[in-house]
Scaffold this motif. Sequence first.
Motif, PDB file in Angstrom:
ATOM      1  N   TYR A   1      74.449 -65.384 -15.076  1.00  0.00           N
ATOM      2  CA  TYR A   1      73.558 -65.001 -16.174  1.00  0.00           C
ATOM      3  C   TYR A   1      74.083 -63.789 -16.943  1.00  0.00           C
ATOM      4  O   TYR A   1      73.907 -63.703 -18.157  1.00  0.00           O
ATOM      5  N   MET A   2      74.715 -62.842 -16.245  1.00  0.00           N
ATOM      6  CA  MET A   2      75.310 -61.686 -16.950  1.00  0.00           C
ATOM      7  C   MET A   2      76.346 -62.156 -17.963  1.00  0.00           C
ATOM      8  O   MET A   2      76.377 -61.682 -19.098  1.00  0.00           O
ATOM      9  N   THR A   3      77.187 -63.077 -17.537  1.00  0.00           N
ATOM     10  CA  THR A   3      78.232 -63.609 -18.412  1.00  0.00           C
ATOM     11  C   THR A   3      77.618 -64.343 -19.588  1.00  0.00           C
ATOM     12  O   THR A   3      77.980 -64.119 -20.745  1.00  0.00           O
ATOM     13  N   TRP A   4      76.671 -65.201 -19.316  1.00  0.00           N
ATOM     14  CA  TRP A   4      76.037 -66.020 -20.354  1.00  0.00           C
ATOM     15  C   TRP A   4      75.281 -65.142 -21.342  1.00  0.00           C
ATOM     16  O   TRP A   4      75.422 -65.293 -22.563  1.00  0.00           O
ATOM     17  N   CYS A   5      74.491 -64.193 -20.837  1.00  0.00           N
ATOM     18  CA  CYS A   5      73.703 -63.329 -21.728  1.00  0.00           C
ATOM     19  C   CYS A   5      74.601 -62.472 -22.614  1.00  0.00           C
ATOM     20  O   CYS A   5      74.297 -62.256 -23.787  1.00  0.00           O
ATOM     21  N   GLY A   6      75.704 -61.997 -22.068  1.00  0.00           N
ATOM     22  CA  GLY A   6      76.642 -61.227 -22.886  1.00  0.00           C
ATOM     23  C   GLY A   6      77.160 -62.036 -24.053  1.00  0.00           C
ATOM     24  O   GLY A   6      77.273 -61.535 -25.182  1.00  0.00           O
ATOM     25  N   LEU A   7      77.447 -63.296 -23.809  1.00  0.00           N
ATOM     26  CA  LEU A   7      77.934 -64.160 -24.887  1.00  0.00           C
ATOM     27  C   LEU A   7      76.827 -64.479 -25.891  1.00  0.00           C
ATOM     28  O   LEU A   7      77.074 -64.546 -27.091  1.00  0.00           O
ATOM     29  N   ILE A   8      75.610 -64.657 -25.409  1.00  0.00           N
ATOM     30  CA  ILE A   8      74.472 -64.906 -26.319  1.00  0.00           C
ATOM     31  C   ILE A   8      74.290 -63.705 -27.237  1.00  0.00           C
ATOM     32  O   ILE A   8      74.092 -63.847 -28.444  1.00  0.00           O
ATOM     33  N   TRP A   9      74.381 -62.493 -26.677  1.00  0.00           N
ATOM     34  CA  TRP A   9      74.257 -61.280 -27.504  1.00  0.00           C
ATOM     35  C   TRP A   9      75.348 -61.241 -28.565  1.00  0.00           C
ATOM     36  O   TRP A   9      75.122 -60.856 -29.701  1.00  0.00           O
ATOM     37  N   MET A  10      76.541 -61.640 -28.175  1.00  0.00           N
ATOM     38  CA  MET A  10      77.637 -61.659 -29.149  1.00  0.00           C
ATOM     39  C   MET A  10      77.376 -62.679 -30.248  1.00  0.00           C
ATOM     40  O   MET A  10      77.626 -62.421 -31.424  1.00  0.00           O
TER      41      MET A  10
ATOM     42  N   MET B   1      87.373 -66.747 -19.672  1.00  0.00           N
ATOM     43  CA  MET B   1      86.774 -66.696 -18.332  1.00  0.00           C
ATOM     44  C   MET B   1      87.709 -66.093 -17.288  1.00  0.00           C
ATOM     45  O   MET B   1      87.238 -65.582 -16.266  1.00  0.00           O
ATOM     46  N   THR B   2      88.991 -66.129 -17.544  1.00  0.00           N
ATOM     47  CA  THR B   2      89.952 -65.643 -16.544  1.00  0.00           C
ATOM     48  C   THR B   2      90.677 -64.372 -16.989  1.00  0.00           C
ATOM     49  O   THR B   2      91.620 -63.943 -16.331  1.00  0.00           O
ATOM     50  N   GLN B   3      90.214 -63.775 -18.079  1.00  0.00           N
ATOM     51  CA  GLN B   3      90.824 -62.544 -18.577  1.00  0.00           C
ATOM     52  C   GLN B   3      89.989 -61.329 -18.170  1.00  0.00           C
ATOM     53  O   GLN B   3      88.759 -61.372 -18.228  1.00  0.00           O
ATOM     54  N   PRO B   4      90.639 -60.232 -17.767  1.00  0.00           N
ATOM     55  CA  PRO B   4      89.886 -59.016 -17.458  1.00  0.00           C
ATOM     56  C   PRO B   4      89.049 -58.591 -18.666  1.00  0.00           C
ATOM     57  O   PRO B   4      89.471 -58.744 -19.807  1.00  0.00           O
ATOM     58  N   ASN B   5      87.857 -58.075 -18.384  1.00  0.00           N
ATOM     59  CA  ASN B   5      86.919 -57.742 -19.444  1.00  0.00           C
ATOM     60  C   ASN B   5      86.376 -56.337 -19.216  1.00  0.00           C
ATOM     61  O   ASN B   5      85.917 -56.017 -18.111  1.00  0.00           O
ATOM     62  N   ARG B   6      86.405 -55.518 -20.250  1.00  0.00           N
ATOM     63  CA  ARG B   6      85.887 -54.145 -20.150  1.00  0.00           C
ATOM     64  C   ARG B   6      84.420 -54.121 -19.739  1.00  0.00           C
ATOM     65  O   ARG B   6      83.984 -53.218 -19.032  1.00  0.00           O
ATOM     66  N   ALA B   7      83.654 -55.097 -20.202  1.00  0.00           N
ATOM     67  CA  ALA B   7      82.228 -55.135 -19.872  1.00  0.00           C
ATOM     68  C   ALA B   7      81.993 -55.301 -18.369  1.00  0.00           C
ATOM     69  O   ALA B   7      80.933 -54.952 -17.861  1.00  0.00           O
ATOM     70  N   PHE B   8      82.991 -55.811 -17.686  1.00  0.00           N
ATOM     71  CA  PHE B   8      82.897 -56.014 -16.241  1.00  0.00           C
ATOM     72  C   PHE B   8      83.842 -55.071 -15.490  1.00  0.00           C
ATOM     73  O   PHE B   8      84.323 -55.389 -14.409  1.00  0.00           O
ATOM     74  N   ASN B   9      84.119 -53.921 -16.083  1.00  0.00           N
ATOM     75  CA  ASN B   9      85.000 -52.919 -15.476  1.00  0.00           C
ATOM     76  C   ASN B   9      86.356 -53.501 -15.087  1.00  0.00           C
ATOM     77  O   ASN B   9      86.896 -53.195 -14.020  1.00  0.00           O
TER      78      ASN B   9
ATOM     79  N   THR C   1      74.685 -58.940 -31.650  1.00  0.00           N
ATOM     80  CA  THR C   1      74.215 -57.722 -30.994  1.00  0.00           C
ATOM     81  C   THR C   1      75.017 -57.465 -29.746  1.00  0.00           C
ATOM     82  O   THR C   1      74.503 -56.978 -28.751  1.00  0.00           O
ATOM     83  N   GLY C   2      76.308 -57.807 -29.779  1.00  0.00           N
ATOM     84  CA  GLY C   2      77.181 -57.668 -28.613  1.00  0.00           C
ATOM     85  C   GLY C   2      77.224 -56.247 -28.093  1.00  0.00           C
ATOM     86  O   GLY C   2      77.153 -55.290 -28.842  1.00  0.00           O
ATOM     87  N   ARG C   3      77.322 -56.134 -26.793  1.00  0.00           N
ATOM     88  CA  ARG C   3      77.423 -54.834 -26.155  1.00  0.00           C
ATOM     89  C   ARG C   3      78.889 -54.468 -26.038  1.00  0.00           C
ATOM     90  O   ARG C   3      79.762 -55.317 -26.076  1.00  0.00           O
ATOM     91  N   HIS C   4      79.150 -53.222 -25.869  1.00  0.00           N
ATOM     92  CA  HIS C   4      80.523 -52.715 -25.768  1.00  0.00           C
ATOM     93  C   HIS C   4      81.288 -53.470 -24.685  1.00  0.00           C
ATOM     94  O   HIS C   4      80.823 -53.616 -23.569  1.00  0.00           O
ATOM     95  N   GLY C   5      82.454 -53.959 -25.035  1.00  0.00           N
ATOM     96  CA  GLY C   5      83.309 -54.585 -24.055  1.00  0.00           C
ATOM     97  C   GLY C   5      83.367 -56.089 -24.158  1.00  0.00           C
ATOM     98  O   GLY C   5      84.334 -56.697 -23.754  1.00  0.00           O
ATOM     99  N   PHE C   6      82.346 -56.705 -24.688  1.00  0.00           N
ATOM    100  CA  PHE C   6      82.355 -58.170 -24.777  1.00  0.00           C
ATOM    101  C   PHE C   6      83.154 -58.638 -25.952  1.00  0.00           C
ATOM    102  O   PHE C   6      83.242 -58.173 -26.989  1.00  0.00           O
TER     103      PHE C   6
ATOM    104  N   VAL D   1      84.996 -64.935 -14.130  1.00  0.00           N
ATOM    105  CA  VAL D   1      85.019 -65.766 -12.924  1.00  0.00           C
ATOM    106  C   VAL D   1      84.813 -64.892 -11.681  1.00  0.00           C
ATOM    107  O   VAL D   1      84.049 -65.268 -10.777  1.00  0.00           O
ATOM    108  N   GLN D   2      85.443 -63.738 -11.637  1.00  0.00           N
ATOM    109  CA  GLN D   2      85.269 -62.836 -10.495  1.00  0.00           C
ATOM    110  C   GLN D   2      83.833 -62.324 -10.402  1.00  0.00           C
ATOM    111  O   GLN D   2      83.268 -62.236  -9.303  1.00  0.00           O
ATOM    112  N   ILE D   3      83.247 -61.995 -11.534  1.00  0.00           N
ATOM    113  CA  ILE D   3      81.862 -61.506 -11.547  1.00  0.00           C
ATOM    114  C   ILE D   3      80.918 -62.578 -11.028  1.00  0.00           C
ATOM    115  O   ILE D   3      80.018 -62.306 -10.226  1.00  0.00           O
ATOM    116  N   ILE D   4      81.114 -63.804 -11.476  1.00  0.00           N
ATOM    117  CA  ILE D   4      80.257 -64.906 -11.014  1.00  0.00           C
ATOM    118  C   ILE D   4      80.470 -65.139  -9.525  1.00  0.00           C
ATOM    119  O   ILE D   4      79.508 -65.368  -8.777  1.00  0.00           O
ATOM    120  N   ASP D   5      81.719 -65.069  -9.070  1.00  0.00           N
ATOM    121  CA  ASP D   5      82.017 -65.262  -7.647  1.00  0.00           C
ATOM    122  C   ASP D   5      81.351 -64.187  -6.799  1.00  0.00           C
ATOM    123  O   ASP D   5      80.760 -64.480  -5.760  1.00  0.00           O
TER     124      ASP D   5
END
Length: 108
Positions: free
Chosen positions: A90-99, A65-73, A103-108, A78-82
């Motif tokens: 929901y973006m964070t949660w859905c990305g993890l559900i896909w993983m 949750m506190t590490q930079p992520n390619r999926a979020f540029n 069917t994970g998307r690039h970066g997750f 935590v920053q994305i949710i803030d």
Amino acid sequence: MLINLFAYWQITTDEQLSLLGLAKDKQKTLTHERDKLKRASVLLDIHKSLRLLFPHNRELVYGWMTQPNRAFNGATPVQIIDERGMVGLYMTWCGLIWMCRGTGRHGF
């Protein structure tokens, strides 16, 4: 449970308030009770998804949750949710559900 989770994630009090949709200024209220409960539920689901994805890597489970992520540029979840509120949650949660579904998307 959430307080323990926030401690494991090593996030600040301001970040905790943001994730729960609470105002840092006690004069303002950002969310309704139902929204707070939904946020708490999604945060716990995020943690559950991380544990399913990385069952043998507690460091990654608690640090993700506190590490930079390619999926979020390069931003952290935590920053994305803030920045984006419920949409970011929901973006964070859905990305993890896909993983979890493989069917994970690039970066997750």
